[in-house]
Scaffold this motif. Structure first.
Motif, PDB file in Angstrom:
ATOM      1  N   GLU A   1      -2.683  10.658  -8.914  1.00 25.26           N
ATOM      2  CA  GLU A   1      -2.553   9.211  -9.030  1.00 25.26           C
ATOM      3  C   GLU A   1      -2.440   8.580  -7.639  1.00 25.26           C
ATOM      4  O   GLU A   1      -3.069   7.549  -7.356  1.00 25.26           O
TER       5      GLU A   1
ATOM      6  N   LEU B   1       2.409   1.749  -3.471  1.00 23.73           N
ATOM      7  CA  LEU B   1       1.455   2.255  -4.459  1.00 23.73           C
ATOM      8  C   LEU B   1       1.351   3.769  -4.395  1.00 23.73           C
ATOM      9  O   LEU B   1       1.278   4.450  -5.424  1.00 23.73           O
ATOM     10  N   VAL B   2       1.367   4.295  -3.192  1.00 18.41           N
ATOM     11  CA  VAL B   2       1.252   5.744  -3.003  1.00 18.41           C
ATOM     12  C   VAL B   2       2.574   6.442  -3.314  1.00 18.41           C
ATOM     13  O   VAL B   2       2.630   7.401  -4.080  1.00 18.41           O
TER      14      VAL B   2
ATOM     15  N   SER C   1       3.765   6.658  -7.044  1.00 17.30           N
ATOM     16  CA  SER C   1       2.892   7.336  -8.007  1.00 17.30           C
ATOM     17  C   SER C   1       3.626   8.527  -8.623  1.00 17.30           C
ATOM     18  O   SER C   1       4.429   9.193  -7.961  1.00 17.30           O
TER      19      SER C   1
ATOM     20  N   TRP D   1      -4.970   5.869  -5.607  1.00 21.76           N
ATOM     21  CA  TRP D   1      -4.656   4.598  -4.947  1.00 21.76           C
ATOM     22  C   TRP D   1      -5.202   4.570  -3.519  1.00 21.76           C
ATOM     23  O   TRP D   1      -5.732   3.552  -3.066  1.00 21.76           O
TER      24      TRP D   1
ATOM     25  N   ALA E   1       0.834  -1.202   0.000  1.00 22.69           N
ATOM     26  CA  ALA E   1       0.000   0.000   0.000  1.00 22.69           C
ATOM     27  C   ALA E   1       0.869   1.253   0.000  1.00 22.69           C
ATOM     28  O   ALA E   1       0.590   2.228  -0.731  1.00 22.69           O
TER      29      ALA E   1
ATOM     30  N   ASN F   1      -8.998  -3.394 -10.060  1.00 28.66           N
ATOM     31  CA  ASN F   1      -8.534  -2.065  -9.671  1.00 28.66           C
ATOM     32  C   ASN F   1      -7.080  -1.975  -9.206  1.00 28.66           C
ATOM     33  O   ASN F   1      -6.593  -0.871  -8.951  1.00 28.66           O
ATOM     34  N   PHE F   2      -6.376  -3.127  -9.115  1.00 26.13           N
ATOM     35  CA  PHE F   2      -5.004  -3.084  -8.613  1.00 26.13           C
ATOM     36  C   PHE F   2      -4.085  -3.871  -9.545  1.00 26.13           C
ATOM     37  O   PHE F   2      -4.507  -4.843 -10.173  1.00 26.13           O
TER      38      PHE F   2
ATOM     39  N   ARG G   1      -8.852   3.932  -3.646  1.00 21.78           N
ATOM     40  CA  ARG G   1      -9.140   2.525  -3.961  1.00 21.78           C
ATOM     41  C   ARG G   1      -8.913   1.645  -2.736  1.00 21.78           C
ATOM     42  O   ARG G   1      -9.673   0.700  -2.498  1.00 21.78           O
ATOM     43  N   LEU G   2      -7.863   1.951  -1.975  1.00 20.76           N
ATOM     44  CA  LEU G   2      -7.596   1.182  -0.756  1.00 20.76           C
ATOM     45  C   LEU G   2      -8.709   1.396   0.278  1.00 20.76           C
ATOM     46  O   LEU G   2      -9.112   0.451   0.971  1.00 20.76           O
TER      47      LEU G   2
ATOM     48  N   THR H   1       0.378  -6.626  -6.932  1.00 20.22           N
ATOM     49  CA  THR H   1      -0.053  -6.181  -5.597  1.00 20.22           C
ATOM     50  C   THR H   1      -1.284  -6.928  -5.081  1.00 20.22           C
ATOM     51  O   THR H   1      -1.642  -6.781  -3.920  1.00 20.22           O
TER      52      THR H   1
END
Length: 595
Positions: free
Chosen positions: A336, A327-328, A331, A340, A324, A372-373, A343-344, A377
């Motif tokens: 973007e 992902l952040v 970006s 994420w 997680a 979505n991922f 979405r989380l 991940t």
């Protein structure tokens, strides 16, 4: 001379066993003892009738002046002890080398195995069947090949059974974890045997041996015997570990997984059809382990001392947190990264339910994750043990990621720096670190056999949150240079102002002397928080106290390195101070010894 065989143990086997025990003792668990005692009993009762047969038929002899006298079925007491001490030495070495290994990642079945692995397993079976046939032929023929034949017909059926049950698993294990506990004790016992044969402590009758010598007095049959017996011990331990790995990895198939499972349960697990294994879960565990190896060596080392299913769930939790975060952090734009995070949040809403809605089905959640991922991940989200975790800390963790993003907000004066004072620093540490500590603790509460009352759980949760502050302060102190390259400064702006600095000064020159002064100030605060919560860890159940202390101390050791090496740290990795592996092992051993 009547104690010559006993002296072999006093001089060679017992000191080695004592040294290995001393090294392993802090890491030794009830499960390790259970495995070792089980293997010793199997080895003892499997070897006793065979050894007795050799002695009664004159293959082996012991001069009366070399043994003390007591015998069982003709086998001297010293020889009986050899069954025990050899198995113990090899078992302890195997356990020691396998401590860092999460065996769940090596579970496999025929469909998951490569063609090479299938060929190796088949060739191993053919080879062992051939050895049994050769052994039987030698025994039937009699004469000089008798001893070698007896070794083969006794050892190879056991080896064939364990190889057939666990061959795929064994092939996937790191070579050092399997080969070393076979080869090292074998070579050591070859040397001991060569000395004993030379002294006449025991002898092989000339009519039953080939007469070939490896070197000195070491007969080829003796060399094969020690290699075969150590192989049997290791193969048996591998089969044991495969059974435990399957038991701990698949909670849906085996809801109850005691830390010391009964032999009947282990046999049931070993005989479970591998086609029923959830290989998607195994692959997810493999990905989680790889994430830890790359992202957090300290936690990866610490995780090795957690027991059973708890270790797997901790690895899955930490993998989710790292994935997680990546992902952040990785970006390309703020929008973007916010996407994420949203979405989380949606993922957590589906898992836990939100605004009065019930949680969605696992199938629905998995479909959402798949759509979505990124593929790399997905397993981190799908395998997160959410049914064992409260939702609040996970949502708070995402709020911490939002604080990271606020560095990207460009105001009238340029980049904004959200850590304005000590209160902001504590809020940030709570969101990104205390939450993880609390989540780990809830997994401990669930998996630990010792159940704590609510008041003690509450005290421990508060202590975990405080310790989270300490660990995050160490993390910030370590990463000043790395964060500056990203345009981030987590040192409170009020601290900078007292040194006539602004955050932009740190971004431009993170190596200036004043930064080191602020780093040490932050470390002082970290160790105060650490001292506030460290003693509370003593109320943890014994079976998890040591591992959790190791997890904390492994990370705090980074802070100690930073304190010792002011200025430029003596050892860095990608701009971060690191603790040498030998020192991390010493920290783990020392703290487990004291726990």
């Amino acid at each position: 001379m009547a104690y010559d065989y006993a002296l072999v143990h006093l001089k060679y086997t017992i000191p080695l066993a004592g040294l290995l025990t001393f090294i392993l003792r802090p890491l030794l668990t009830k499960l390790d003892l259970y495995k070792t005692v089980t293997l010793i009993l199997i080895a003892f009762f499997a070897t006793l009738p065979w050894d007795s047969y050799l002695i009664r038929h004159g293959v082996w002899t012991y001069p009366p002046d070399a043994v003390a006298g007591p015998r069982l079925f003709g086998v001297p007491a010293e020889e009986l002890f050899f069954f025990v001490i050899q198995t113990y030495i090899t078992s302890v070495l195997y356990i020691l080398l396998n401590k860092p290994v999460l065996h769940a990642q090596f579970i496999t079945n025929r469909d998951d195995s490569s063609p090479t692995s299938r060929r190796i397993r088949a060739l191993g079976q053919v080879f062992l069947v051939g050895c049994i046939a050769v052994g039987a032929s030698l025994v039937k023929k009699g004469g000089e090949g008798t001893y070698l034949g007896l070794i083969l017909v006794w050892a190879c059926p056991f080896a064939l059974l364990t190889w057939s049950l666990s061959g795929y698993f064994l092939i996937k294990l790191p070579l050092v974890c399997v080969a070393t506990p076979i080869i090292a004790p074998t070579v050591y016992l070859w040397i001991v045997d060569e000395l004993a044969l030379g002294r006449g402590t025991w002898a092989i009758e000339s009519g039953t041996k080939l007469g070939w010598r490896v070197w000195g007095n070491l007969e080829v049959e003796e060399a094969i015997f020690f290699f075969a017996t150590n192989t049997l011990i290791v193969f048996g331990l591998v089969a044991f570990d495969r059974g435990l790995a399957v038991l701990y990895t698949f909670p849906e198939q085996f809801p109850h997984a005691p830390l010391t499972p009964s032999p009947s349960l282990l046999i049931k697990v070993l005989l479970t059809d591998p086609a029923k294994y959830d290989m998607a879960r195994v692959n997810g565990i493999r990905e989680s382990v790889e994430t830890l190896r790359r992202k957090s060596r300290s936690f990866y080392l610490a995780s090795s001392v957690f027991p059973g299913r708890l270790r797997i769930d901790l690895v899955l939790l930490y993998s989710f947190c790292r994935v997680a975060d990546d992902l952040v952090d990785e970006s390309r734009t703020e929008s973007e990264a916010l996407g994420w995070i949203n979405r989380l949040i949606k993922y957590l809403n589906l898992v836990y339910g939100s605004q009065g809605q019930l949680p969605f089905s696992k199938r629905y959640v998995d479909d959402f994750v798949e759509k979505n991922f990124p593929k790399a991940t997905r397993s981190a989200l799908e395998l997160l043990p959410t049914d064992l975790l409260p939702s609040r800390p996970l949502y708070e963790l995402l709020e911490g990621f939002k604080m990271d993003l606020s560095f990207a907000n460009i105001g009238s004066k340029g980049i904004q720096f959200p850590i304005k004072d000590e209160a902001d620093l504590e809020t940030y540490a709570h969101r990104v670190a205390s939450t993880v500590g609390e989540l780990c603790l809830w997994l401990v509460f669930h998996h630990c056999d010792t159940k704590l009352p609510k008041d003690k759980k509450s005290i421990l949760v508060v202590a975990a949150q405080t310790m989270g502050h300490a660990l995050q302060y160490v993390n910030i102190a370590r990463d000043v240079l790395v964060d500056a390259k990203m345009g981030r400064v987590y040192l409170p702006t009020t601290w900078l102002k007292a040194e006539n600095l602004i955050p932009q000064d740190i971004v431009r020159d993170p190596r200036q002397p004043k930064v080191e002064k602020l780093r040490q100030k932050l470390l002082e605060r970290a160790f105060k928080e650490y001292e506030r919560s460290r003693d509370t860890m003593n109320i943890l159940p014994r079976e998890v106290r040591g591992p959790l202390i190791v997890a904390v101390e492994s990370y705090m050791e980074i802070g100690r390195v930073l304190r010792e090496n002011t200025g430029v740290p003596s050892k860095t990795r990608k701009g971060r101070a690191t603790v040498p592996r030998s020192r991390r092992i010493w920290v783990a051993w020392k703290n487990l010894s004291a726990a």
